[in-house]
Design an enzyme around this catalytic site. Structure first.
Site, mmCIF file in Angstrom:
data_model
loop_
_atom_site.group_PDB
_atom_site.id
_atom_site.type_symbol
_atom_site.label_atom_id
_atom_site.label_comp_id
_atom_site.label_asym_id
_atom_site.label_seq_id
_atom_site.Cartn_x
_atom_site.Cartn_y
_atom_site.Cartn_z
ATOM 1 C CG ASP A 36 -1.937 -1.094 1.187
ATOM 2 O OD1 ASP A 36 -2.432 -1.399 0.092
ATOM 3 O OD2 ASP A 36 -2.229 -1.655 2.254
ATOM 4 N NE ARG A 37 -1.538 7.118 -1.300
ATOM 5 C CZ ARG A 37 -1.909 8.034 -0.404
ATOM 6 N NH1 ARG A 37 -1.067 8.941 0.011
ATOM 7 N NH2 ARG A 37 -3.137 8.034 0.063
#
Length: 179
Positions: A43-44
């Site tokens: 995930d970012r």
């Protein structure tokens, strides 16, 4: 022969080569190697090891849950989990999308080296934090974060240290090397 690249994905970077209008930095800003793609994703707001390859079968083997590829994470959580919370993670917990496989979990000291994060993790004098090492063999969406929250210890920082046989080694955020 297939090419395998190990990349230390910084916080805030998307695990893909195009941003599709999001305005967030992508892998293209760090890796200029044609024909390689991320095997799985981070995930970012997670950081750490991302494996890229030009071999579709290898990419599938790394990313697909049926392969049960172990992934090791260093997880900074709110407060210090007691043995009951750790044991719940070791047994597996029931999330909205089903029960997780059992995780290997232990308390650890802060990983070394621990690179600064931009922005830094919020610090609260009244709420201590601690580090866990978690090894999971599946990859449900935001699984580690949801597991720690489920046992009452929200994740503050998440760093993937290892995927199968590949590990971060001495890579600094934004650096990559051939495996």
């Amino acid at each position: 022969m297939s090419r395998v690249i190990l990349f230390h994905k910084p916080f805030g970077v998307l695990s893909q080569f195009t941003d599709e209008g999001s305005g967030h930095p992508t892998l293209a800003e760090y890796i200029d190697v044609p024909g390689v793609y991320a095997a799985g994703r981070l995930d970012r707001d997670s950081e750490g090891l991302l494996v890229l390859t030009d071999d579709g079968r290898l990419q599938h083997r790394i990313a697909h849950p049926k392969s049960k590829q172990p992934k090791t994470y260093w997880v900074q959580v709110e407060r210090v989990p007691d043995e009951a919370a750790l044991e719940a993670l070791r047994r597996g917990v029931t999330l909205k999308d089903g029960r997780t496989r059992p995780a290997k979990v232990k308390r650890i000291d802060a990983p070394s080296p621990l690179f600064p994060r931009d922005p830094p993790v919020r610090f609260r004098k009244s709420v201590p934090d601690s580090w866990l090492e978690m090894v999971i063999t599946e990859g449900k969406n935001r699984q580690v974060r949801r597991m720690t929250a489920h046992v009452g210890h929200p994740t503050l920082r998440l760093i993937r240290a290892q995927v199968g046989e590949w590990h971060l080694g001495g890579l600094r955020p934004g650096e990559w090397r051939d495996a």
